[in-house]
Design a protein around this motif. Structure first.
Motif, PDB file in Angstrom:
ATOM      1  N   GLU A 134       1.040  -1.126   0.100  1.00 26.40           N
ATOM      2  CA  GLU A 134      -0.014  -0.296   0.037  1.00 26.40           C
ATOM      3  C   GLU A 134       0.785   1.273  -0.087  1.00 26.40           C
ATOM      4  OE1 GLU A 134      -2.889  -0.152   3.372  1.00 26.40           O
ATOM      5  OE2 GLU A 134      -4.038  -2.028   2.440  1.00 26.40           O
ATOM      6  N   PRO A 135       0.365   2.416  -0.482  1.00 28.43           N
ATOM      7  CA  PRO A 135       1.242   3.832  -0.550  1.00 28.43           C
ATOM      8  C   PRO A 135       1.967   3.867   0.558  1.00 28.43           C
ATOM      9  CG  PRO A 135      -1.078   3.955  -1.816  1.00 28.43           C
ATOM     10  CD  PRO A 135      -0.881   2.643  -0.951  1.00 28.43           C
ATOM     11  N   THR A 136       1.173   3.608   1.663  1.00 29.66           N
ATOM     12  CA  THR A 136       1.770   4.257   3.172  1.00 29.66           C
ATOM     13  C   THR A 136       2.907   3.289   3.540  1.00 29.66           C
ATOM     14  OG1 THR A 136      -0.133   3.174   4.464  1.00 29.66           O
ATOM     15  CG2 THR A 136      -0.436   5.417   3.927  1.00 29.66           C
ATOM     16  N   ASP A 137       3.004   1.966   3.060  1.00 29.15           N
ATOM     17  CA  ASP A 137       3.961   0.995   3.506  1.00 29.15           C
ATOM     18  C   ASP A 137       5.452   1.621   3.400  1.00 29.15           C
ATOM     19  OD1 ASP A 137       2.006  -0.778   4.314  1.00 29.15           O
ATOM     20  OD2 ASP A 137       2.098  -2.075   2.368  1.00 29.15           O
ATOM     21  N   SER A 138       6.428   1.212   4.259  1.00 29.20           N
ATOM     22  CA  SER A 138       7.900   1.539   4.104  1.00 29.20           C
ATOM     23  C   SER A 138       8.254   0.869   2.835  1.00 29.20           C
ATOM     24  CB  SER A 138       8.506   0.756   5.131  1.00 29.20           C
ATOM     25  OG  SER A 138       9.984   0.844   4.576  1.00 29.20           O
ATOM     26  N   PHE A 139       8.788   1.620   1.845  1.00 27.82           N
ATOM     27  CA  PHE A 139       9.636   1.224   0.794  1.00 27.82           C
ATOM     28  C   PHE A 139      10.640   0.308   0.972  1.00 27.82           C
ATOM     29  CE2 PHE A 139      12.467   2.278  -3.077  1.00 27.82           C
ATOM     30  CZ  PHE A 139      12.015   1.595  -3.968  1.00 27.82           C
ATOM     31  N   GLY A 140      11.214   0.429   2.071  1.00 26.59           N
ATOM     32  CA  GLY A 140      12.452  -0.609   2.664  1.00 26.59           C
ATOM     33  C   GLY A 140      11.609  -2.061   2.640  1.00 26.59           C
ATOM     34  N   HIS A 141      10.336  -2.167   3.314  1.00 29.36           N
ATOM     35  CA  HIS A 141       9.555  -3.423   3.282  1.00 29.36           C
ATOM     36  C   HIS A 141       9.169  -3.734   1.986  1.00 29.36           C
ATOM     37  CE1 HIS A 141       6.809  -6.326   4.519  1.00 29.36           C
ATOM     38  NE2 HIS A 141       5.699  -5.649   4.070  1.00 29.36           N
ATOM     39  N   ALA A 142       8.887  -2.984   0.857  1.00 23.99           N
ATOM     40  CA  ALA A 142       8.655  -3.419  -0.259  1.00 23.99           C
ATOM     41  C   ALA A 142       9.645  -3.998  -0.948  1.00 23.99           C
ATOM     42  CB  ALA A 142       8.060  -2.231  -1.176  1.00 23.99           C
ATOM     43  N   VAL A 143      10.752  -3.373  -0.919  1.00 21.72           N
ATOM     44  CA  VAL A 143      12.171  -3.973  -1.381  1.00 21.72           C
ATOM     45  C   VAL A 143      12.311  -5.177  -0.819  1.00 21.72           C
ATOM     46  CG1 VAL A 143      14.624  -3.542  -1.437  1.00 21.72           C
ATOM     47  CG2 VAL A 143      13.080  -1.458  -2.030  1.00 21.72           C
ATOM     48  N   ASP A 144      12.217  -5.367   0.603  1.00 22.35           N
ATOM     49  CA  ASP A 144      12.418  -6.684   1.299  1.00 22.35           C
ATOM     50  C   ASP A 144      11.633  -7.812   0.514  1.00 22.35           C
ATOM     51  OD1 ASP A 144      14.337  -5.671   3.050  1.00 22.35           O
ATOM     52  OD2 ASP A 144      12.733  -5.297   4.545  1.00 22.35           O
ATOM     53  N   MET A 145      10.343  -7.523   0.261  1.00 18.95           N
ATOM     54  CA  MET A 145       9.532  -8.409  -0.336  1.00 18.95           C
ATOM     55  C   MET A 145      10.115  -8.833  -2.063  1.00 18.95           C
ATOM     56  SD  MET A 145       5.690  -7.347   0.770  1.00 18.95           S
ATOM     57  CE  MET A 145       5.617  -5.983  -0.006  1.00 18.95           C
ATOM     58  N   MET A 146      10.590  -7.711  -2.447  1.00 22.01           N
ATOM     59  CA  MET A 146      11.132  -8.087  -3.911  1.00 22.01           C
ATOM     60  C   MET A 146      12.474  -8.952  -4.050  1.00 22.01           C
ATOM     61  SD  MET A 146      10.706  -3.930  -5.321  1.00 22.01           S
ATOM     62  CE  MET A 146      11.825  -4.446  -6.783  1.00 22.01           C
ATOM     63  N   LEU A 147      13.240  -8.714  -2.835  1.00 19.53           N
ATOM     64  CA  LEU A 147      14.205  -9.630  -2.842  1.00 19.53           C
ATOM     65  C   LEU A 147      14.047 -10.927  -2.285  1.00 19.53           C
ATOM     66  CD1 LEU A 147      16.819  -7.011  -0.996  1.00 19.53           C
ATOM     67  CD2 LEU A 147      16.770  -7.529  -3.558  1.00 19.53           C
ATOM     68  N   GLU A 148      13.084 -10.894  -1.293  1.00 18.85           N
ATOM     69  CA  GLU A 148      12.729 -12.136  -0.956  1.00 18.85           C
ATOM     70  C   GLU A 148      12.135 -13.124  -1.899  1.00 18.85           C
ATOM     71  OE1 GLU A 148       9.486 -14.015   2.412  1.00 18.85           O
ATOM     72  OE2 GLU A 148      10.213 -12.019   2.646  1.00 18.85           O
ATOM     73  N   ARG A 149      11.160 -12.527  -2.586  1.00 19.21           N
ATOM     74  CA  ARG A 149      10.472 -13.558  -3.742  1.00 19.21           C
ATOM     75  C   ARG A 149      11.219 -13.305  -5.069  1.00 19.21           C
ATOM     76  NH1 ARG A 149       4.932 -13.003  -2.463  1.00 19.21           N
ATOM     77  NH2 ARG A 149       4.735 -12.812  -0.111  1.00 19.21           N
ATOM     78  N   ASP A 150      12.144 -12.726  -5.026  1.00 20.25           N
ATOM     79  CA  ASP A 150      13.140 -12.589  -6.263  1.00 20.25           C
ATOM     80  C   ASP A 150      12.285 -11.985  -7.647  1.00 20.25           C
ATOM     81  OD1 ASP A 150      15.417 -12.916  -7.936  1.00 20.25           O
ATOM     82  OD2 ASP A 150      15.079 -15.122  -8.494  1.00 20.25           O
ATOM     83  N   VAL A 151      11.590 -10.962  -7.189  1.00 21.17           N
ATOM     84  CA  VAL A 151      10.702 -10.145  -8.308  1.00 21.17           C
ATOM     85  C   VAL A 151      11.347  -8.846  -8.487  1.00 21.17           C
ATOM     86  CG1 VAL A 151       8.759 -11.707  -8.050  1.00 21.17           C
ATOM     87  CG2 VAL A 151       9.072  -9.557  -6.625  1.00 21.17           C
ATOM     88  N   SER A 152      10.849  -7.923  -9.763  1.00 20.26           N
ATOM     89  CA  SER A 152      11.775  -6.817  -9.895  1.00 20.26           C
ATOM     90  C   SER A 152      10.433  -5.806  -9.793  1.00 20.26           C
ATOM     91  CB  SER A 152      12.195  -6.715 -11.166  1.00 20.26           C
ATOM     92  OG  SER A 152      11.368  -7.205 -12.257  1.00 20.26           O
TER      93      SER A 152
END
Length: 396
Positions: free
Chosen positions: A228-246
């Motif tokens: 969601e827009p209010t989420d931390s961008f750091g958290h979003a990056v963590d999910m990208m790295l964890e799921r191996d997506v871009s």
């Protein structure tokens, strides 16, 4: 922070005289942003995944025809400086040289991991590409490839009733990009190995053509990583790295409102870099018939009556092989960052002034459309707003 600790010696390479079809295996690996091209041991440049997708080249052509010349960086280069060069070069991989020798490469994924600790205080909404172009599951792979090429995007959220059900990316359509440009006629011609004429008995190029009519639901990636827009961008990056997506699809009330990619992170780093200019021109050496000051005046004039304020502007120039009476055909991409979002458009022309003016005209049309909506107080539908602005979902 320099890039010394994120330089890697593990990267794909190919010889300049290799066939284009050999690049397919490299780009089927989702982690491959670009392939380094060499000639007699010397680095000529790279071929990016985006180039490979949009090349329209015969699979038997030589790779050297696709080479994208990119700058090299030193191991001591600042991570934000490298981020800016990646955006300038439109490449997710840059060669790293020391003392004139190639010592490795740096990738956008490595940059993401390097700056991860500093991202917790940035919200997803601050770096989101809003109102992205979306597809429905029934849209075809051929339609998606065409949209990737014409809109210069790398991800398409797939939605049903506004909710995300998948994501289609450049990686998913790589198998369709190095195929015969013409269907064969069947029958043994006796010259099947030459790559010319009609194919022989059992030739299957037509199979790939038929696959272009397959719905994207058969190739999209699931489940969708959302934030969601209010989420931390750091958290979003963590999910990208964890799921191996871009990419991460941004949602509000279950509906798609944006997308965040690794390219958005590069944009954020460049915007925050100290000493940046309000208008950045990448490819300054191509400003043959227009000055930097004239480019600034052109953009400021475009924004003069716009119903929003300009925060930052970027103009990317790239030279094609085609010329007209000695003047090269240039591709210009203009990205305007405003307090009401991003406006992105591209144009072509012979010479920098013509190419930039073409991109400016496309942006101006978007601004006029938004001003018209503001005056009528009628808010456009998300899909209409995306069409008006030419939103992109980031680059490889």
């Amino acid at each position: 922070m320099d890039i010394n600790n994120v330089v890697t010696t593990n990267y794909p390479t190919t010889d300049a005289d290799s066939r284009v079809s050999k690049l397919t295996a490299h780009f089927e690996d989702p982690s491959t942003r670009a392939v380094v091209v060499t000639d007699d041991g010397e680095v000529l440049g790279v071929v990016t995944r985006r180039q490979f997708l949009s090349s329209h080249r015969n699979p038997d052509a030589k790779v050297r025809g696709l080479v994208w010349h990119v700058p090299s960086v030193a191991p001591t280069a600042d991570v934000r400086e490298v981020a800016g060069l990646m955006r300038e070069a439109d490449s997710g991989l840059l060669p790293v040289e020391e003392g004139g020798d190639l010592v490795g490469v740096v990738t956008v994924d490595a940059i993401v991991e390097a700056v991860r600790p500093a991202l917790s205080d940035i919200s997803v909404g601050a770096v989101t590409t809003a109102d992205p172009i979306t597809f429905e599951p029934s849209n075809t792979v051929g339609e998606a490839i065409n949209r990737f090429r014409t809109e210069h995007i790398s991800h398409l959220p797939i939605v049903e009733n506004g909710s995300p059900v998948g994501v289609l990316s450049l990686v998913d359509v790589v198998p369709f990009t190095a195929r015969k440009t013409e269907r064969t006629q069947g029958g043994s011609s006796g010259n099947e190995s030459t790559g010319t004429g009609h194919g022989g008995f059992g030739s299957r190029e037509g199979d790939s053509d038929r696959l272009l009519d397959v719905p994207v639901r058969d190739f999209m990636s699931t489940p969708v990583v959302t934030a969601e827009p209010t989420d931390s961008f750091g958290h979003a990056v963590d999910m990208m790295l964890e799921r191996d997506v871009s990419s991460v699809v941004v949602v509000e009330d279950g509906k798609v409102v944006g997308i965040v990619t690794t390219t958005d992170l590069l944009d954020a780093l460049v915007r925050e870099a100290p000493g940046r200019r309000a208008v950045q021109v990448y490819g300054m050496d191509l400003l043959d018939d227009i000055s930097y000051e004239e480019v600034v005046d052109l953009i400021e004039g475009t924004m003069k009556d716009a119903p929003m304020s300009l925060l930052d502007a970027k103009v990317h120039l790239h030279e094609h092989d085609e010329t007209l009476r000695g003047t090269p055909l240039l591709y210009a991409r203009m990205r305007l960052f405003t307090d009401d979002g991003r406006y992105i458009a591209s144009g072509e022309g012979y010479g920098a002034s013509q190419a930039i003016a073409s991109a400016r005209d496309a942006v101006r049309r978007q601004l006029i459309d938004d001003k018209t909506y503001a005056q009528s107080k009628k808010k456009p539908a998300p899909e209409e707003k995306a069409r008006m602005r030419g939103w992109t979902t980031g680059e490889e």
